[in-house]
Design a protein around this motif. Structure first.
Motif, PDB file in Angstrom:
ATOM      1  N   ALA B 160      -9.257  -1.213  -1.467  1.00 30.26           N
ATOM      2  CA  ALA B 160      -9.941  -0.278  -2.692  1.00 30.26           C
ATOM      3  C   ALA B 160     -10.692   0.911  -2.217  1.00 30.26           C
ATOM      4  CB  ALA B 160     -10.747  -1.113  -3.615  1.00 30.26           C
ATOM      5  N   ALA B 210       2.840   0.275 -10.515  1.00 34.04           N
ATOM      6  CA  ALA B 210       1.765   1.353 -10.372  1.00 34.04           C
ATOM      7  C   ALA B 210       1.324   1.937 -11.760  1.00 34.04           C
ATOM      8  CB  ALA B 210       2.480   2.291  -9.604  1.00 34.04           C
ATOM      9  N   THR B 211       0.078   2.590 -11.338  1.00 30.72           N
ATOM     10  CA  THR B 211      -0.516   2.939 -12.638  1.00 30.72           C
ATOM     11  C   THR B 211      -1.441   4.195 -12.134  1.00 30.72           C
ATOM     12  OG1 THR B 211      -1.897   2.856 -14.552  1.00 30.72           O
ATOM     13  CG2 THR B 211      -2.640   1.649 -12.813  1.00 30.72           C
ATOM     14  N   ARG B 213      -4.842   6.664 -13.134  1.00 27.86           N
ATOM     15  CA  ARG B 213      -5.976   6.730 -13.853  1.00 27.86           C
ATOM     16  C   ARG B 213      -6.947   7.991 -13.742  1.00 27.86           C
ATOM     17  NH1 ARG B 213      -7.311   2.032 -17.086  1.00 27.86           N
ATOM     18  NH2 ARG B 213      -5.259   1.212 -17.118  1.00 27.86           N
ATOM     19  N   THR B 222      -2.544   3.809  -7.989  1.00 29.16           N
ATOM     20  CA  THR B 222      -2.938   2.420  -7.719  1.00 29.16           C
ATOM     21  C   THR B 222      -1.594   1.722  -7.655  1.00 29.16           C
ATOM     22  OG1 THR B 222      -5.058   2.451  -9.183  1.00 29.16           O
ATOM     23  CG2 THR B 222      -4.219   0.301  -8.938  1.00 29.16           C
ATOM     24  N   LEU B 223      -1.417   0.897  -6.655  1.00 30.91           N
ATOM     25  CA  LEU B 223      -0.063   0.110  -6.418  1.00 30.91           C
ATOM     26  C   LEU B 223      -0.484  -1.303  -6.412  1.00 30.91           C
ATOM     27  CD1 LEU B 223       2.916   0.595  -5.696  1.00 30.91           C
ATOM     28  CD2 LEU B 223       2.274   0.756  -3.429  1.00 30.91           C
ATOM     29  N   ASN B 238      -2.580  -4.992  -2.883  1.00 36.23           N
ATOM     30  CA  ASN B 238      -2.982  -4.391  -3.674  1.00 36.23           C
ATOM     31  C   ASN B 238      -3.844  -3.093  -3.414  1.00 36.23           C
ATOM     32  OD1 ASN B 238      -3.457  -4.062  -6.644  1.00 36.23           O
ATOM     33  ND2 ASN B 238      -5.213  -5.252  -6.714  1.00 36.23           N
ATOM     34  N   PHE B 239      -3.509  -1.640  -3.738  1.00 38.75           N
ATOM     35  CA  PHE B 239      -3.975  -0.616  -3.260  1.00 38.75           C
ATOM     36  C   PHE B 239      -4.337   0.339  -4.397  1.00 38.75           C
ATOM     37  CE2 PHE B 239      -0.045  -1.964  -1.253  1.00 38.75           C
ATOM     38  CZ  PHE B 239      -0.226  -2.129   0.119  1.00 38.75           C
ATOM     39  N   THR B 240      -5.554   0.658  -4.294  1.00 41.42           N
ATOM     40  CA  THR B 240      -6.376   1.627  -5.257  1.00 41.42           C
ATOM     41  C   THR B 240      -7.169   2.771  -4.754  1.00 41.42           C
ATOM     42  OG1 THR B 240      -7.092   1.761  -7.362  1.00 41.42           O
ATOM     43  CG2 THR B 240      -8.189   0.264  -6.279  1.00 41.42           C
ATOM     44  N   SER B 242      -8.975   4.430  -7.108  1.00 36.31           N
ATOM     45  CA  SER B 242      -9.346   4.754  -8.257  1.00 36.31           C
ATOM     46  C   SER B 242     -10.386   3.876  -8.688  1.00 36.31           C
ATOM     47  CB  SER B 242      -8.314   4.355  -9.223  1.00 36.31           C
ATOM     48  OG  SER B 242      -7.558   5.580  -9.551  1.00 36.31           O
ATOM     49  N   THR B 243     -11.296   3.089  -7.551  1.00 33.51           N
ATOM     50  CA  THR B 243     -12.352   2.403  -8.003  1.00 33.51           C
ATOM     51  C   THR B 243     -13.530   3.448  -8.689  1.00 33.51           C
ATOM     52  OG1 THR B 243     -13.484   2.457  -5.753  1.00 33.51           O
ATOM     53  CG2 THR B 243     -11.608   0.741  -6.407  1.00 33.51           C
ATOM     54  N   ALA B 244     -14.404   3.004  -9.083  1.00 32.50           N
ATOM     55  CA  ALA B 244     -15.640   3.745  -9.498  1.00 32.50           C
ATOM     56  C   ALA B 244     -16.562   3.966  -8.020  1.00 32.50           C
ATOM     57  CB  ALA B 244     -16.577   2.937 -10.386  1.00 32.50           C
ATOM     58  N   GLY B 245     -16.939   3.047  -7.433  1.00 34.46           N
ATOM     59  CA  GLY B 245     -17.588   3.211  -6.168  1.00 34.46           C
ATOM     60  C   GLY B 245     -17.074   2.303  -4.932  1.00 34.46           C
ATOM     61  N   VAL B 246     -16.497   1.320  -5.320  1.00 36.85           N
ATOM     62  CA  VAL B 246     -16.405   0.350  -4.314  1.00 36.85           C
ATOM     63  C   VAL B 246     -15.289   0.706  -3.011  1.00 36.85           C
ATOM     64  CG1 VAL B 246     -15.626  -1.983  -3.755  1.00 36.85           C
ATOM     65  CG2 VAL B 246     -17.325  -1.696  -5.865  1.00 36.85           C
ATOM     66  N   LYS B 248     -13.520  -1.116   0.016  1.00 39.51           N
ATOM     67  CA  LYS B 248     -13.383  -2.311   0.635  1.00 39.51           C
ATOM     68  C   LYS B 248     -12.033  -2.584   1.011  1.00 39.51           C
ATOM     69  CE  LYS B 248     -14.719  -6.996  -0.057  1.00 39.51           C
ATOM     70  NZ  LYS B 248     -15.136  -8.074  -1.164  1.00 39.51           N
TER      71      LYS B 248
END
Lengths: 347, 347
Positions: B160, B210-211, B213, B222-223, B238-240, B242-246, B248
């Motif tokens: 993420a 996928a999506t 945002r 995001t995949l 899981n690959f994003t 697009s998180t708010a702030g995380v 990791k």
């Protein structure tokens, strides 16, 4: 509204009947009274009746006789799930409340009939899905549904349970020759669904791979899935019954406003828009709203059943939701077979 | 064997040239010397040359002129990846060592040609994949490959990274109109592959959703994937972006003899057959074997390049492996499009 104990008749006096008995005790004699039991083997029924204090006159070998016992208010069905539909039909016809084990049925056709029956029934028709009654999980679900982390973008779930050749469950014949799809996978994964769906919302489609590492398992024992949610998010969920010794559930949900991490049903962490760890009090304060009067697991589901029967309260899980749980496993197994993404069936 | 510094010519003096310059300094003047640079825009090349101390006479606008500069031993290519193949062909023809940025190429056809070229070349042909040079990740890989957790049954990976509208990377034209598949996804996910493949082995097939945002992203951001490994295990990744702030990365691998958890490239936990947490010393002791002389990231890859050129040592990642990394993204994106599981292409 009566405040008398609900008089319970248990059908199926195997391993889990003892667990239910302990849970009834824990919830309290003022709420439940075990008054009847049934088992194909008379000896086993008699032994169970003796242990829990059921009168000899209320020990049956035919479940229909128990259902028609006028002393019985509610039927607790602990049979292999392929028998659920027939027993539910009989109980509803006899105007009895009924609870029965997950998965809701052995196939989606029966499951669909059970949902329709539960919608029409004047009595409470409850699937016993104990994972729907963890107060912290319910609180996380409510927090996320209230927009606590914004829109869900994606999630990662790892559910790992150890391979244990000495588990008594391996010895049960209906598990060795399951009539429900996927054997252990549907047996176990519907629990995970009960954990996930309240938090993530319904699943739209799934693509999956599976593998099997232990010959004692009749079907694949490890299922890896990627999921499209109805709300537009995508994520992954991993289910294995094959770890060496590790037992763990870990769910991470990334939203547009934050991230939440839930480990097992006991620990929760929350991160804000900047990725900083923040206080979880807004989540834990929601625990009081969970069904089951603060009780978790089987105790919680029995307490919630009491409230549904006596006060018309909503159960922690509906039969529609239990259908959805099974529909996921069916779709995932079909995806394993066809190597295509599969949409979940609707009721 | 010469112990002279390798004389480097940098092609492409954008953001990452400054990062490379700092890394060259960190690895040491006795190993590397920046002697030439090239950029389409003469002004930018001159500014960079001034900053890092390259003589005016070795500032080029045509990369081929830099390659043919007899003072240059090795070419460091920092161009959009669709130019990799042409430059590599010229460098190998000119008997120059060469390193270039990941993903290996903009498509699998070029990537395949680069692999074949690297196999025939008498000089070192190195893809710069900095995630292949984290000593702890390399140590975990060696431990797992030695059977430290038995056979791999399954794995869960969550990568993420936050959505950051102010990232300078968004402004680069080649990222806004990428010629390589998947934009951010291939750009970012090949890093994750460099993290995963050494530990898990090669991937056989993938099914993905996928999506997207954030409108600023040209492609999905995001995949979610489920993966079949060549060794028979199955898992999810899981690959994003697009998180708010995380930010990791978390990898959990369940094997027949234990479980290993790797968080980011810094923390590792090990669990034995009984699910108990055990000492990780057997893993950390393997860090000494990692390529890059104990250095991580870009510094590690440059140090490893030096060792490959001067001592014939193996790089942390081969071009075959880099092909596999790209093949995964290509297959995952094809799966998103077709809603079918897709086998990874082979070189």
């Amino acid at each position: 509204m009566s405040s008398q104990p609900i008089r319970i008749g248990i059908i199926g006096t195997g391993i889990f009947a003892h667990r239910h008995n302990r849970a009834y005790q824990a919830v309290g004699n003022e709420k439940f009274q075990l008054v009847a039991c049934a088992n194909r083997s008379k000896d086993k029924a008699v032994a169970f009746a003796k242990e829990v204090g059921i009168d000899d006159s209320a020990v049956y070998t035919n479940p229909m006789d128990l259902i028609n016992d006028p002393n019985v208010d509610a039927v607790d069905v602990l049979l292999p799930v392929q028998f659920n539909r027939e027993i539910i039909e009989a109980a509803v016809a006899a105007n009895k409340h009924i609870m029965f084990e997950k998965p809701i049925a052995a196939n989606l056709k029966d499951a669909r009939e059970i949902v329709l029956l539960s919608q029409k029934a004047k009595t409470v028709v409850a699937v016993n899905e104990n994972w729907s009654y963890h107060p912290l999980v319910c609180a996380v679900a409510e927090f996320v549904n209230q927009g606590g982390i914004g829109e869900i973008i994606n999630f990662t779930y790892d559910s790992a349970r150890p391979y244990s050749p000495n588990s008594p469950y391996h010895a049960t014949k209906w598990r060795q020759n399951p009539e429900h799809p996927g054997g252990y996978l549907s047996d176990g994964c519907v629990h995970d669904m009960a954990h996930l769906v309240p938090i993530l919302g319904k699943f739209a489609s799934v693509a999956a791979f599976a593998t099997k590492r232990h010959a004692i398992h009749v079907c694949e024992d490890t299922l890896a899935t990627t999921i499209k949610l109805e709300n537009g998010g995508v994520g992954v969920a991993n289910f294995t019954f094959s770890t060496a010794g590790v037992k763990k559930m870990s769910l991470v949900v990334h939203g547009t406003k934050g991230t939440i991490e839930l480990t097992d049903d006991t620990d929760v962490k929350l991160f804000n828009e900047l990725g900083e760890s923040v206080d979880i009090a807004p989540i834990t304060s929601l625990k009081a709203n969970a069904p089951g009067n603060g009780l978790a697991d089987v105790e919680g589901e029995l307490a919630a059943f009491y409230d549904a029967v006596r006060s018309g309260k909503k159960l922690g899980v509906s039969s529609e939701e239990a259908f959805h749980h099974l529909a996921f496993i069916v779709a995932a197994l079909k995806s394993v077979e066809t190597e295509q993404a599969v949409k979940l069936e609707q009721v």
